[in-house]
Motif scaffolding. Structure first.
Motif, PDB file in Angstrom:
ATOM      1  N   LEU A   1      44.391  37.266  45.089  1.00  0.00           N
ATOM      2  CA  LEU A   1      45.101  36.199  45.498  1.00  0.00           C
ATOM      3  C   LEU A   1      44.368  34.971  45.210  1.00  0.00           C
ATOM      4  N   GLN A   2      43.254  35.124  44.487  1.00  0.00           N
ATOM      5  CA  GLN A   2      42.334  33.812  44.314  1.00  0.00           C
ATOM      6  C   GLN A   2      42.783  32.776  43.574  1.00  0.00           C
TER       7      GLN A   2
ATOM      8  N   HIS B   1      55.204  40.056  46.931  1.00  0.00           N
ATOM      9  CA  HIS B   1      54.452  40.632  45.886  1.00  0.00           C
ATOM     10  C   HIS B   1      54.264  39.206  44.991  1.00  0.00           C
ATOM     11  N   PHE B   2      52.918  38.945  44.645  1.00  0.00           N
ATOM     12  CA  PHE B   2      52.517  37.771  43.912  1.00  0.00           C
ATOM     13  C   PHE B   2      52.453  38.069  42.532  1.00  0.00           C
ATOM     14  N   ASN B   3      52.709  39.193  41.980  1.00  0.00           N
ATOM     15  CA  ASN B   3      52.583  39.493  40.744  1.00  0.00           C
ATOM     16  C   ASN B   3      51.285  39.566  40.029  1.00  0.00           C
ATOM     17  N   THR B   4      49.946  39.628  40.952  1.00  0.00           N
ATOM     18  CA  THR B   4      48.800  39.797  40.871  1.00  0.00           C
ATOM     19  C   THR B   4      48.127  41.103  41.167  1.00  0.00           C
ATOM     20  N   GLY B   5      48.994  41.998  41.465  1.00  0.00           N
ATOM     21  CA  GLY B   5      48.514  43.461  41.936  1.00  0.00           C
ATOM     22  C   GLY B   5      48.397  43.701  43.194  1.00  0.00           C
TER      23      GLY B   5
ATOM     24  N   VAL C   1      35.693  37.566  52.843  1.00  0.00           N
ATOM     25  CA  VAL C   1      35.090  38.574  51.631  1.00  0.00           C
ATOM     26  C   VAL C   1      35.078  37.406  50.766  1.00  0.00           C
ATOM     27  N   PRO C   2      33.670  37.207  50.043  1.00  0.00           N
ATOM     28  CA  PRO C   2      33.469  36.182  49.104  1.00  0.00           C
ATOM     29  C   PRO C   2      34.279  36.702  48.040  1.00  0.00           C
ATOM     30  N   HIS C   3      34.624  35.453  47.305  1.00  0.00           N
ATOM     31  CA  HIS C   3      35.223  35.547  45.740  1.00  0.00           C
ATOM     32  C   HIS C   3      34.321  35.950  44.707  1.00  0.00           C
ATOM     33  N   VAL C   4      34.482  36.929  43.870  1.00  0.00           N
ATOM     34  CA  VAL C   4      33.516  37.604  42.937  1.00  0.00           C
ATOM     35  C   VAL C   4      34.382  37.315  41.925  1.00  0.00           C
ATOM     36  N   GLY C   5      33.699  36.303  40.764  1.00  0.00           N
ATOM     37  CA  GLY C   5      34.594  36.744  39.674  1.00  0.00           C
ATOM     38  C   GLY C   5      34.268  35.399  38.755  1.00  0.00           C
TER      39      GLY C   5
END
Length: 137
Positions: free
Chosen positions: A6-7, A24-28, A133-137
């Motif tokens: 959701l980032q 559901h946000f259509n992001t999986g 949890v830190p955002h990784v990406g």
């Protein structure tokens, strides 16, 4: 502030007494949104207490099962699990019997009220427990 998938979605923090709905946000993934703004994810901190309007419905545990699971609880505490694994879902609900269910496994459209936000952390252990949890990406 919300689960890793959701980032890329606009988000804001939850407020006490607020009504939320699983969306559901259509992001999986599935997360929480306010009924009046389904495009914005409402992020909750670990330790937030929630009350659902009805028993909670979620995906079946077995791969080929088709019937939804109904959890005979209407309250849960928001948790983050598997913090050491960066590319999986972390947002979960802990129910009174100790069962943990990933938020993304909940069926869309279920209503919940934010009963209580977690107390402000004081000790190092409490601070660590509320870290996202830190955002990784």
């Amino acid at each position: 502030m919300c689960d890793y998938s959701l980032q890329s979605v606009k988000s804001r923090p939850a407020k006490i007494g607020e009504k939320l709905r699983t969306q559901h946000f259509n992001t999986g993934t599935t997360g929480f949104a306010a009924p009046e703004d389904t495009k914005t994810a409402v992020c909750v901190l670990p330790g937030t207490e929630l009350a659902f309007a009805t028993f909670v419905w979620c995906s079946p545990r077995r791969s080929f099962a088709w019937k939804p699971r109904v959890l005979n609880h209407t309250t849960a505490i928001f948790r983050q699990i598997n913090k050491d694994k960066p590319y999986i879902h972390h947002d979960a609900l802990e129910f009174p019997d100790g069962e943990m269910v990933l938020l993304t496994e909940l069926y869309e459209g279920q209503e919940a009220t934010v009963l209580q936000l977690p107390a402000q952390p004081v000790t190092a252990v409490e601070i660590k427990g509320q870290e996202r949890v830190p955002h990784v990406g």
